[in-house]
Design a protein around this motif. Sequence first.
Motif, PDB file in Angstrom:
ATOM      1  N   TRP A   1       0.862  -1.072  -0.257  1.00  0.00           N
ATOM      2  CA  TRP A   1      -0.077  -0.204   0.260  1.00  0.00           C
ATOM      3  C   TRP A   1       0.890   1.146   0.046  1.00  0.00           C
ATOM      4  CZ3 TRP A   1      -4.581   0.679  -1.424  1.00  0.00           C
ATOM      5  CH2 TRP A   1      -5.718  -0.428  -1.189  1.00  0.00           C
ATOM      6  N   ALA A   2       1.982   1.194   0.238  1.00  0.00           N
ATOM      7  CA  ALA A   2       3.095   2.290   0.466  1.00  0.00           C
ATOM      8  C   ALA A   2       3.099   2.741  -1.094  1.00  0.00           C
ATOM      9  CB  ALA A   2       4.307   1.997   1.027  1.00  0.00           C
ATOM     10  N   ILE A   3       2.819   2.022  -2.316  1.00  0.00           N
ATOM     11  CA  ILE A   3       2.895   2.300  -3.543  1.00  0.00           C
ATOM     12  C   ILE A   3       1.512   2.440  -3.759  1.00  0.00           C
ATOM     13  CG2 ILE A   3       3.294   1.411  -5.877  1.00  0.00           C
ATOM     14  CD1 ILE A   3       5.702  -0.093  -4.612  1.00  0.00           C
ATOM     15  N   GLY A   4       0.497   1.426  -3.784  1.00  0.00           N
ATOM     16  CA  GLY A   4      -0.631   1.454  -4.215  1.00  0.00           C
ATOM     17  C   GLY A   4      -1.657   2.711  -3.616  1.00  0.00           C
ATOM     18  N   ALA A   5      -1.294   3.238  -2.343  1.00  0.00           N
ATOM     19  CA  ALA A   5      -2.129   4.281  -1.677  1.00  0.00           C
ATOM     20  C   ALA A   5      -2.119   5.455  -2.688  1.00  0.00           C
ATOM     21  CB  ALA A   5      -1.700   4.577  -0.383  1.00  0.00           C
ATOM     22  N   TRP A   6      -1.089   5.820  -3.274  1.00  0.00           N
ATOM     23  CA  TRP A   6      -0.903   6.974  -4.212  1.00  0.00           C
ATOM     24  C   TRP A   6      -1.796   6.981  -5.407  1.00  0.00           C
ATOM     25  CZ3 TRP A   6       1.939  10.886  -2.093  1.00  0.00           C
ATOM     26  CH2 TRP A   6       2.665  10.494  -1.008  1.00  0.00           C
ATOM     27  N   PHE A   7      -2.386   5.973  -5.691  1.00  0.00           N
ATOM     28  CA  PHE A   7      -3.277   5.757  -6.973  1.00  0.00           C
ATOM     29  C   PHE A   7      -4.541   5.282  -6.969  1.00  0.00           C
ATOM     30  CE2 PHE A   7       1.350   4.466  -7.604  1.00  0.00           C
ATOM     31  CZ  PHE A   7       1.715   5.269  -8.668  1.00  0.00           C
ATOM     32  N   VAL A   8      -5.023   5.460  -5.712  1.00  0.00           N
ATOM     33  CA  VAL A   8      -6.583   5.241  -5.571  1.00  0.00           C
ATOM     34  C   VAL A   8      -7.379   6.499  -5.305  1.00  0.00           C
ATOM     35  CG1 VAL A   8      -8.280   4.373  -3.957  1.00  0.00           C
ATOM     36  CG2 VAL A   8      -5.773   3.168  -4.125  1.00  0.00           C
ATOM     37  N   PRO A   9      -7.914   7.105  -6.218  1.00  0.00           N
ATOM     38  CA  PRO A   9      -8.792   8.098  -6.045  1.00  0.00           C
ATOM     39  C   PRO A   9      -9.313   8.635  -4.797  1.00  0.00           C
ATOM     40  CG  PRO A   9      -9.094   7.207  -8.529  1.00  0.00           C
ATOM     41  CD  PRO A   9      -8.579   6.270  -7.413  1.00  0.00           C
ATOM     42  N   LEU A  10      -9.399   9.766  -4.394  1.00  0.00           N
ATOM     43  CA  LEU A  10      -9.672  10.178  -3.014  1.00  0.00           C
ATOM     44  C   LEU A  10      -9.060   9.738  -1.967  1.00  0.00           C
ATOM     45  CD1 LEU A  10     -13.774  10.364  -3.760  1.00  0.00           C
ATOM     46  CD2 LEU A  10     -12.060  12.022  -3.810  1.00  0.00           C
ATOM     47  N   ALA A  11      -8.853   8.198  -1.894  1.00  0.00           N
ATOM     48  CA  ALA A  11      -8.109   7.618  -0.856  1.00  0.00           C
ATOM     49  C   ALA A  11      -6.539   8.016  -0.573  1.00  0.00           C
ATOM     50  CB  ALA A  11      -8.148   6.380  -0.968  1.00  0.00           C
ATOM     51  N   ASN A  12      -6.309   8.547  -1.991  1.00  0.00           N
ATOM     52  CA  ASN A  12      -4.683   9.247  -1.844  1.00  0.00           C
ATOM     53  C   ASN A  12      -4.737  10.377  -1.071  1.00  0.00           C
ATOM     54  OD1 ASN A  12      -6.070  10.774  -4.014  1.00  0.00           O
ATOM     55  ND2 ASN A  12      -4.905   9.860  -5.751  1.00  0.00           N
ATOM     56  N   LEU A  13      -5.716  10.935  -0.788  1.00  0.00           N
ATOM     57  CA  LEU A  13      -5.826  12.346  -0.017  1.00  0.00           C
ATOM     58  C   LEU A  13      -5.228  12.087   1.572  1.00  0.00           C
ATOM     59  CD1 LEU A  13      -8.793  14.255  -1.638  1.00  0.00           C
ATOM     60  CD2 LEU A  13      -6.250  14.601  -1.900  1.00  0.00           C
ATOM     61  N   TRP A  14      -5.579  10.584   2.034  1.00  0.00           N
ATOM     62  CA  TRP A  14      -5.349  10.224   3.181  1.00  0.00           C
ATOM     63  C   TRP A  14      -4.377   8.932   3.446  1.00  0.00           C
ATOM     64  CZ3 TRP A  14      -5.914  11.425   8.098  1.00  0.00           C
ATOM     65  CH2 TRP A  14      -6.016  10.376   9.129  1.00  0.00           C
ATOM     66  N   LEU A  15      -4.583   7.928   2.554  1.00  0.00           N
ATOM     67  CA  LEU A  15      -3.818   6.826   2.925  1.00  0.00           C
ATOM     68  C   LEU A  15      -2.214   6.885   2.983  1.00  0.00           C
ATOM     69  CD1 LEU A  15      -5.680   3.769   1.287  1.00  0.00           C
ATOM     70  CD2 LEU A  15      -5.450   4.230   3.606  1.00  0.00           C
ATOM     71  N   PRO A  16      -1.675   7.881   1.914  1.00  0.00           N
ATOM     72  CA  PRO A  16      -0.228   7.912   2.343  1.00  0.00           C
ATOM     73  C   PRO A  16       0.353   8.783   3.379  1.00  0.00           C
ATOM     74  CG  PRO A  16      -0.964   8.652  -0.028  1.00  0.00           C
ATOM     75  CD  PRO A  16      -2.327   8.237   1.023  1.00  0.00           C
ATOM     76  N   TYR A  17      -0.599   9.547   3.855  1.00  0.00           N
ATOM     77  CA  TYR A  17      -0.269  10.277   5.408  1.00  0.00           C
ATOM     78  C   TYR A  17      -0.449   9.208   6.198  1.00  0.00           C
ATOM     79  CZ  TYR A  17      -1.397  12.984   9.392  1.00  0.00           C
ATOM     80  OH  TYR A  17      -1.371  13.606  10.550  1.00  0.00           O
ATOM     81  N   ARG A  18      -1.505   8.344   6.328  1.00  0.00           N
ATOM     82  CA  ARG A  18      -1.684   7.486   7.438  1.00  0.00           C
ATOM     83  C   ARG A  18      -0.425   6.469   7.580  1.00  0.00           C
ATOM     84  NH1 ARG A  18      -2.283   2.290   7.929  1.00  0.00           N
ATOM     85  NH2 ARG A  18      -3.774   1.326   9.582  1.00  0.00           N
TER      86      ARG A  18
END
Length: 242
Positions: free
Chosen positions: A124-141
């Motif tokens: 997810w350290a890679i995939g999180a950047w490419f999920v629309p809307l979720a990429n506004l939060w997941l990378p930060y988490r």
Amino acid sequence: MSVAPVGTPAPSPYAALDGKGVRLRAPVGLAIALAALFALAIGIACYAVYADWNTRALMEGLLTDPAAVSDAELDRGARLTGLVGTIQGNALFVTGIVFIIWFHRVRTNAEAFAPGADKLAGGWAIGAWFVPLANLWLPYRIAVKTWGSSTPYGADAGYRRFPLTLVNLWWGTFVLSRLLGWYGGMSYSRAQSPGAARDAATTMLAGDVLDIVAAVLAVLFVRRLTAMQHARIAQGPAAAAV
């Protein structure tokens, strides 16, 4: 007791294995590359600020006195904006690839320091950047979890304190700059009047200024987290496997 020959370099602390037999990987080289890429991005963003300001001034001129702004000036302004946008996009693409590789590496190392601390899989350290809307939060988490897991020990065997202020500032500025850049660019492409184009250029200008701030904070974030992991692994394999 065997003694290493004189002149034999000391083994890298990253040669140690974690508790699962996974070899830790140094993020230092990627951090250096990112510092150079972000420096380039800052220079391009400064040029973009000039282009935005120029466009805004031209649109303001059209609103005040249309005869004072020539077609040649408008054409140069439009070409400058388009050129800067293309250069910025390419620079962001390259920097983003290197950053995500670094991000995945430090996330993988963090798993060795604190197994199971982050319930999300390492990918997810890679995939999180490419999920629309979720990429506004997941990378930060993920960044927050990685930061906490990478904290080195202090002299009293307790964890040293590294507040999340830098992580919060970097992420907040980055997200806001991306949103302003996206909205400003979309508004500019759809503008049907000098007033609308001026407002869009103002939004893009604000986004590019924040791009500069976000890039500086990103360099500080990368340097700090890389240094934290280097200090943690230098404390020995036992510290990595805790």
